[in-house]
Design an enzyme around this catalytic site. Sequence first.
Site, PDB file in Angstrom:
ATOM      1  N   SER A  86       0.819  -1.207   0.000  1.00  6.83           N
ATOM      2  CA  SER A  86       0.000   0.000   0.000  1.00  6.83           C
ATOM      3  C   SER A  86       0.850   1.253   0.000  1.00  6.83           C
ATOM      4  O   SER A  86       1.843   1.346   0.719  1.00  6.83           O
ATOM      5  CB  SER A  86      -0.917   0.005   1.231  1.00  6.83           C
ATOM      6  OG  SER A  86      -1.672   1.195   1.265  1.00  6.83           O
ATOM      7  N   ASP A  87       0.440   2.212  -0.815  1.00 13.93           N
ATOM      8  CA  ASP A  87       0.988   3.552  -0.722  1.00 13.93           C
ATOM      9  C   ASP A  87       0.510   4.157   0.594  1.00 13.93           C
ATOM     10  O   ASP A  87      -0.501   3.723   1.150  1.00 13.93           O
ATOM     11  CB  ASP A  87       0.500   4.388  -1.917  1.00 13.93           C
ATOM     12  CG  ASP A  87       1.082   5.782  -1.926  1.00 13.93           C
ATOM     13  OD1 ASP A  87       2.254   5.920  -1.554  1.00 13.93           O
ATOM     14  OD2 ASP A  87       0.370   6.717  -2.298  1.00 13.93           O
ATOM     15  N   LYS A  88       1.231   5.134   1.123  1.00 12.55           N
ATOM     16  CA  LYS A  88       0.834   5.748   2.385  1.00 12.55           C
ATOM     17  C   LYS A  88      -0.116   6.910   2.175  1.00 12.55           C
ATOM     18  O   LYS A  88      -1.246   6.901   2.644  1.00 12.55           O
ATOM     19  CB  LYS A  88       2.068   6.225   3.166  1.00 12.55           C
ATOM     20  CG  LYS A  88       1.717   6.956   4.466  1.00 12.55           C
ATOM     21  CD  LYS A  88       2.949   7.497   5.154  1.00 12.55           C
ATOM     22  CE  LYS A  88       3.501   8.716   4.454  1.00 12.55           C
ATOM     23  NZ  LYS A  88       2.602   9.913   4.578  1.00 12.55           N
ATOM     24  N   THR A  95      -3.923   6.825   0.987  1.00 12.85           N
ATOM     25  CA  THR A  95      -4.422   5.457   0.984  1.00 12.85           C
ATOM     26  C   THR A  95      -4.584   4.964   2.411  1.00 12.85           C
ATOM     27  O   THR A  95      -5.685   4.652   2.856  1.00 12.85           O
ATOM     28  CB  THR A  95      -3.463   4.532   0.210  1.00 12.85           C
ATOM     29  OG1 THR A  95      -3.216   5.086  -1.082  1.00 12.85           O
ATOM     30  CG2 THR A  95      -4.056   3.144   0.070  1.00 12.85           C
ATOM     31  N   ASP A 136      -2.397   6.091  -5.419  1.00  7.95           N
ATOM     32  CA  ASP A 136      -3.212   7.159  -5.998  1.00  7.95           C
ATOM     33  C   ASP A 136      -2.420   8.063  -6.938  1.00  7.95           C
ATOM     34  O   ASP A 136      -3.016   8.834  -7.678  1.00  7.95           O
ATOM     35  CB  ASP A 136      -3.852   8.008  -4.891  1.00  7.95           C
ATOM     36  CG  ASP A 136      -2.819   8.664  -3.979  1.00  7.95           C
ATOM     37  OD1 ASP A 136      -1.620   8.381  -4.144  1.00  7.95           O
ATOM     38  OD2 ASP A 136      -3.210   9.462  -3.110  1.00  7.95           O
TER      39      ASP A 136
END
Length: 897
Positions: free
Chosen positions: A331-333, A336, A635
């Site tokens: 996961s991107d931080k 997200t 994103d």
Amino acid sequence: MIEKDELLKPYSLDVASTLTALNATENGLESNEAQRRLKLYGPNKLPEPEGKSAFVRFISHFKDMLVYVLLAAAIATAFLGHWVDTWVIVGVVVLNAIVSFVQEGKAETALAGIRNMLSSRAQVLRDHKWDEINADELVVGDIVRLKSGDRVPADLRLMEATGLRIEESALTGESVPADKGTAAMATDSPLGDRSCMAYSGSMVSAGRGVGVVTAIGALTEIGQISRMITEVETLDTPLTKQMDRFSKSLAWVVLSMLALMLIIGVLFHGQGIAEVFMAAIGFAVAAIPEGLPTILTITLAIGVQRMARRNAITRKLTAVETLGAITVICSDKTGTLTRNEMTAQKVLTRCGQYDVSGDGYQPIGDITIADKKVVISNAPCLSALLEVVSVANDTHVIMENDEWRIVGEPTEAALRVLGNKASFDATGYVRLAAIPFESSNKFMATLNDTPSGERKILLKGAPDRLIERCKTELNANGATEVINASYWHQQVEMLGRQGLRVLAAATCVVPSSKSTLELSDLEQEMVFVGLIGIVDPPRPEAIAAISECHKAGIRVKMITGDHADTAKAIGIEMGIGNAETIKVVTGDQLEVASDEELQQLAGSCDIFARTSPEHKLRLVMALQARGEVVAMTGDGVNDAPALKRADVGIAMGIKGTEATKDAADIVLADDNFSSIEKAIEEGRTIYDNIQKSLLFILPTNGAQGFVMLFSVLLGLTLPLTPVQILWVNMVVAVTLALALAFEPSEPNLMSRPPRKPGTSIISAPFLLRVAIVSTLIGVLTMSLFAFELASGSSDAIAKTMALNALVLAQTFYLFNSRYIEVSSLSLSRLLSNKVAWLMVGTLLLLQIAYVYLPMMNRWFGSTPLSMTQWGICILFGFIVFLIVELEKYIFRKSKKA
């Protein structure tokens, strides 16, 4: 003139060296030279993607071993003159291809999404004057001017920067705009630290600047991401691999049995070649579940609708099932796991350390100390700090479409919301002068008249810059005393270790005659007031979702472009790691790691900071090399290549770029990480239902194949014709098998570990049941056919009875298949799926039409039956139901033992 490949790191050169390397000057290019370079190197735009035509994509749905066997059967029946059989077989194959083609969805348009990010116009210095041109006419060596609100039109080496801040989160993943300057950087500086560069597609949020173009089009950083997207190899989904192996295995079994039938029928029983050949074709049609692709597609499509109701929009059908096999989520931080809304969380003054509740830009929350709400009038230090951050502030927070949004910069927005939470009233303050924020100074100052009649300098910015300018500080009583610089530096470090971005505030009362503000004024009697700790807060629901993923045996890894301390603090708060054992791997470490070392790091570490798009892509590939099934979320456009490579790419629908959404398989409508956990639950349910569909379809096809195979091997009259078998296959597949797509989730679904990649979709116990049910239904069908012939019934009646018994046996077996292990002998379980009963009713209507309509009698050779004959067929089906329930009971007992 040189290409970007030759000028690898313009950020490591000073301005003069960069201009020399590019054969450019500070006065810009002459028009004739710009035109020459434009013709030589092409326009400043990204290359168009090469897409497959609709015809090619439609034909690709025929690439399957089982389809090849069916098409061969259609050709053979055409040669034998059995045109009804030919057209029915061809119709079935084409229908399945059409359904798959329609459900495939639109082709990926990720590159178009990236092209939409590029600027359309640019201010350029040519022929010694400024002019505005189309951005695609820019060439390397052009001098370009930037101002607030501009989109950067090409990669630029900055020559001038005045208060320049650029929003680069789509490229770097950082939460706040980057401060820009002109000083050269180290050659190993990561993308997010190259402060002397402005990159194509990013947005100027404040200030102004001038730079020389160092790369255009495909050679820009965003162009490199575009190239990576085109070159990234997408992998087959686990279901695709399993079904491909299953299809090939089944095709070889069918071909082997065909050969055996031909040999035994002709050589041992002396039957005619044409007769045996038609029987062999009937066997192929019976044994091949031609309705299976349609059932899989419909099951996945139903899953898509279910997921859409849970805010997960699916762009590719197979991604729905693949979610159920996910073992790792990368996961991107920013945006997200976090809200992508900077929030003041801590305030530290000599009066104490304050906690600020509330997340995001909504002005709701309290300021507390020791869990007690603060009365601002009783806290002079806090009141002075709120005055600074609220008045020396150019950003506004407004309500628009039921959402709070900002006009200005995220960091200033956090300070504005802090003042709003404290109900600080900034009316009555009159700004007389200001020193805007510049990256070289890292502070902003204003000169204001206050409602109390005093004239003040209000200063906010980087703590180190303010501490060195202050001789005194405000104490707990509101008086001034000599500043304790070492204390404040320690507090800055303490807040930094918590992953907070730290700002400081200072103030000074000046004579009422003062009307201008210079840098020298900030070195006089400035009083240090306190510190503010700002963070991009985690989503509370994401924390719960990560916990659920861990329970389901799924690891969550955070891959961000943000700094290591910030990533570590957020990771601990999210529950991705704990403070004692957590390890953060940086992009620099990934850069020098070999493929083997990268696989080790990818497997053992869960937080990766200061990463580039290449790093994210390599991490996904490294995890896949370890046998993991990987979901990647993001994103920004920097996430797009990794999203495309991942087994499931998941983009944010609200704050995600179009490039990211178009490269993804699934788009989250609410940008909520918890929707991923719900989508995984749905994916597991869909896989269960696909297994149930296979467990239902295979024995029914197996029974039909059994009937045809043993009729030829034993030299008996064929109970069914190929066209009759196709009728059974299609009506059962589109009714009974479809009902299994609506089965609800099993109770223990998210407490199971992920299924192991590479395992067969049909396990050994499944195969045993397939064999038992195939044999049982096949024997009963042949026995009934033989009994009717022996009783003097006509061939048409015997065949109609056999087909009816076959259909009704499959109808009863549907209720066995709804529960793989659990007993179906329960009224509540039998009635729990209303769709199943609806499909049974539909099938009975179709079967009544098959038996009684004259048109159907002519096409399929059927004939009307009496009620007694119907009763015999129903009895045969009930016998199948009871025997399968007995087999399930024995299986449960053996499993416990």
